[in-house]
Scaffold this active site. Structure first.
Site, PDB file in Angstrom:
ATOM      1  N   ARG A 114     -34.313  17.274  -8.833  1.00  0.00           N
ATOM      2  CA  ARG A 114     -32.778  16.902  -7.899  1.00  0.00           C
ATOM      3  C   ARG A 114     -31.766  16.619  -9.329  1.00  0.00           C
ATOM      4  NH1 ARG A 114     -35.096  13.719  -3.142  1.00  0.00           N
ATOM      5  NH2 ARG A 114     -34.481  15.802  -1.756  1.00  0.00           N
TER       6      ARG A 114
ATOM      7  N   GLY B 218     -39.198  18.722   2.344  1.00  0.00           N
ATOM      8  CA  GLY B 218     -39.447  17.900   1.407  1.00  0.00           C
ATOM      9  C   GLY B 218     -40.758  18.629   1.134  1.00  0.00           C
TER      10      GLY B 218
ATOM     11  N   LYS C  57     -46.168  18.174  13.316  1.00  0.00           N
ATOM     12  CA  LYS C  57     -45.621  18.082  14.148  1.00  0.00           C
ATOM     13  C   LYS C  57     -44.868  19.466  14.837  1.00  0.00           C
ATOM     14  CE  LYS C  57     -44.937  13.489  13.406  1.00  0.00           C
ATOM     15  NZ  LYS C  57     -44.279  13.085  14.317  1.00  0.00           N
TER      16      LYS C  57
ATOM     17  N   GLY D 124     -34.117  16.449   5.051  1.00  0.00           N
ATOM     18  CA  GLY D 124     -33.507  16.159   6.054  1.00  0.00           C
ATOM     19  C   GLY D 124     -32.295  16.722   6.488  1.00  0.00           C
TER      20      GLY D 124
HETATM   21  P1  ADP Z   1     -41.430  20.124   5.590  1.00  0.00           P
HETATM   22  O1  ADP Z   1     -41.136  17.911   5.079  1.00  0.00           O
HETATM   23  O2  ADP Z   1     -41.344  20.900   4.593  1.00  0.00           O
HETATM   24  O3  ADP Z   1     -40.483  19.263   6.824  1.00  0.00           O
HETATM   25  P2  ADP Z   1     -43.079  19.124   7.637  1.00  0.00           P
HETATM   26  O4  ADP Z   1     -42.629  16.811   7.003  1.00  0.00           O
HETATM   27  O5  ADP Z   1     -43.031  19.419   8.740  1.00  0.00           O
HETATM   28  O6  ADP Z   1     -42.281  19.721   6.510  1.00  0.00           O
HETATM   29  O7  ADP Z   1     -44.627  18.721   7.138  1.00  0.00           O
HETATM   30  C1  ADP Z   1     -45.434  19.090   6.755  1.00  0.00           C
HETATM   31  C2  ADP Z   1     -46.964  18.321   6.289  1.00  0.00           C
HETATM   32  O8  ADP Z   1     -47.450  19.098   7.269  1.00  0.00           O
HETATM   33  C3  ADP Z   1     -47.652  18.058   5.116  1.00  0.00           C
HETATM   34  O9  ADP Z   1     -48.342  16.792   4.353  1.00  0.00           O
HETATM   35  C4  ADP Z   1     -48.663  18.381   5.501  1.00  0.00           C
HETATM   36  O10 ADP Z   1     -50.665  17.684   4.750  1.00  0.00           O
HETATM   37  C5  ADP Z   1     -48.874  19.191   7.173  1.00  0.00           C
HETATM   38  N1  ADP Z   1     -49.828  19.818   8.187  1.00  0.00           N
HETATM   39  C6  ADP Z   1     -50.007  20.873   7.604  1.00  0.00           C
HETATM   40  N2  ADP Z   1     -51.022  21.972   8.074  1.00  0.00           N
HETATM   41  C7  ADP Z   1     -51.068  20.430   9.078  1.00  0.00           C
HETATM   42  C8  ADP Z   1     -52.687  20.954   9.795  1.00  0.00           C
HETATM   43  N3  ADP Z   1     -53.152  21.594  10.457  1.00  0.00           N
HETATM   44  N4  ADP Z   1     -53.121  19.114  10.120  1.00  0.00           N
HETATM   45  C9  ADP Z   1     -52.468  18.285  10.028  1.00  0.00           C
HETATM   46  N5  ADP Z   1     -51.291  17.835   9.939  1.00  0.00           N
HETATM   47  C10 ADP Z   1     -50.618  19.610   8.554  1.00  0.00           C
HETATM   48 MG    MG Z   2     -41.515  16.403   5.482  1.00  0.00          MG
END
Ligand code: ADP
Ligand code: MG
Length: 403
Positions: A43, A357, A204, A380
């Site tokens: 960053r 993130g 989720k 976000g």
């Molecule tokens: P981003 O930050 O890229 O938007 P998210 O915050 O939605 O992504 O999701 C990231 C998290 O999702 C990671 O910490 C990862 O461990 C978790 N994750 C991915 N697949 C699974 C799974 N099958 N079960 C539980 N957690 C998961």
């Molecule tokens: Mg995230």
């Protein structure tokens, strides 16, 4: 249709900054390691073009940012002096770290600046007024400068004092990083080269409903992985073992499936998955077909068959946007699906945009960031844009074409 930026905004290239006092809201919120050192300076590096642009024009550059979440009090570990040091090394010129972001001492330090000088104000979130948008705090910041520049894409979804307050008080324009981020997302959301695919994963489905709603009408192919696939599997009538199932989102997932079908969008779920006893390193894990998840197991990653299929499908696309890892990539044995998708995008002959993130973190960790068209600095904020919502920090800037 909603778009990323409702109107075109002015950028630093549209105004005269020569000799002016320019307050730059940057996103210098870098991750720190256990020793309190900078763990990843992406960053900071991403903020350099705007700073260099201003220095070259003899502007007096007043940088400000938050770092982590000090909750409105001074936390010694979260002082921005360490960021100022790194900036100074990268820019090869002095960057003075001030001990506060408003007040008489800051005012006199700014008054003593010459053209081309750079100061970095102290962590904005040492003051609770940053988050509440307190008018006196806004005045304190605005009073330091002639012009405001927002270069903090990663903070632009927040209606904080330095993001939406100050631009109400000063001529307000976008910096080069903010412009680059908005251009990347606008291009894929409004005018993607086709076929256009979205890969959505993460923990989720409830975190990503708005993104899925907004993206389905725009894409030709939607790939769903990660923990959220469990709720889609359940919607298709599969057992999901002990995976986290968002029962209250089954209806929403059903509506998304219907929307995709109605629009002729192919929605792919992993045909196989890695299931483990627990989401922990060393937990016994096996690959099973998605329709045969044992009752006592939890989904940890997409399977090798899914990785093959997703890679093949993605290689035919000309544009791919990716948000959300395919598995619990923080644990090396469950990182393979995420790594395979990252590799497929890195090899793609087309446009690849990474947002989120964790997703950015994964791509950087795999050493593949340089092979993507755009890796967003915002988590976000990237989700907000992908959900088709306007960023308050962008809305607050002056429209292009205004005097
Ligand atoms: P981003 O930050 O890229 O938007 P998210 O915050 O939605 O992504 O999701 C990231 C998290 O999702 C990671 O910490 C990862 O461990 C978790 N994750 C991915 N697949 C699974 C799974 N099958 N079960 C539980 N957690 C998961
Ligand atoms: Mg995230």
């Amino acid at each position: 249709m909603q778009n990323v930026i409702t109107r075109r905004k002015k950028t630093i290239r549209d105004i005269d900054v020569r000799g002016k006092r320019v307050l730059v809201r940057a996103d210098l919120n870098v991750p720190l390691d256990d020793d309190g050192d900078i763990a990843d300076d992406t960053r900071i590096r991403a903020s350099l073009p705007t700073i260099r642009y201003l220095c070259e024009r003899d502007a007096r550059v007043i940088l400000c940012s938050h770092l982590d979440r000090p909750q409105g009090v001074v936390v010694e570990r979260l002082r921005l002096a360490l960021v100022a040091n790194r900036l100074s090394v990268l820019l090869n010129r002095p960057v003075a770290a001030l001990r506060d972001c408003v007040g008489p001492e800051v005012e006199s330090a700014v008054a003593a600046m010459s053209g081309g000088d750079i100061v970095l104000l102290e962590n904005l979130r040492f003051h609770p007024e940053e988050k509440t948008g307190d008018p006196a705090f806004v005045e304190g910041l605005a009073g330091l400068a002639d012009v405001y520049v927002n270069d903090a894409f990663g903070a632009s979804h927040r209606a904080h004092a330095s993001v939406v307050g100050v631009p109400g008080r000063l001529p307000a324009v976008a910096g080069l990083l903010l412009e680059k981020e908005l251009d990347a997302f606008t291009r894929i959301l409004q005018n993607p080269e086709r076929p256009f695919a979205a890969v959505i994963g993460g923990a989720k489905v409830s975190d990503k409903l708005e993104v899925l709603e907004n993206i389905i009408p725009r894409v030709d192919l939607l790939i769903v992985g990660g923990g959220m696939a469990a709720t889609f599997f359940a919607g298709r009538g599969y057992g999901t073992g002990r995976s986290r199932l968002e029962a209250d989102r089954l209806d929403a997932v059903g509506r998304l499936e219907a929307k995709a079908a109605e629009r002729g969008v192919r929605l792919l779920l992993p045909p196989d998955v890695v299931v483990a006893e627990r989401l922990e390193a060393g937990s016994p894990a096996v690959v099973v077909p998605a329709a045969e998840i044992p009752e006592d197991r939890v989904i940890a990653d997409i399977g090798p068959g899914a990785a093959d299929e997703f890679s093949r499908e993605l290689s035919r696309c000309r544009t791919v946007v990716w948000n959300g890892p395919m598995g619990v990539f923080e644990i090396p044995e469950f990182a393979e699906g995420t790594r395979r998708v990252a590799a497929a995008l890195a090899n793609l002959d087309g446009t690849t945009v990474i947002g989120g993130g964790s997703t950015t973190d994964a791509v950087v960790r795999f050493g593949l960031a340089d092979l993507m068209t755009h890796v967003s600095t915002g988590g976000g904020a990237a989700l907000t844009v992908l959900a088709g919502k306007v960023l308050p920090g962008v809305e607050a800037l002056d429209d292009a074409g205004e005097p």
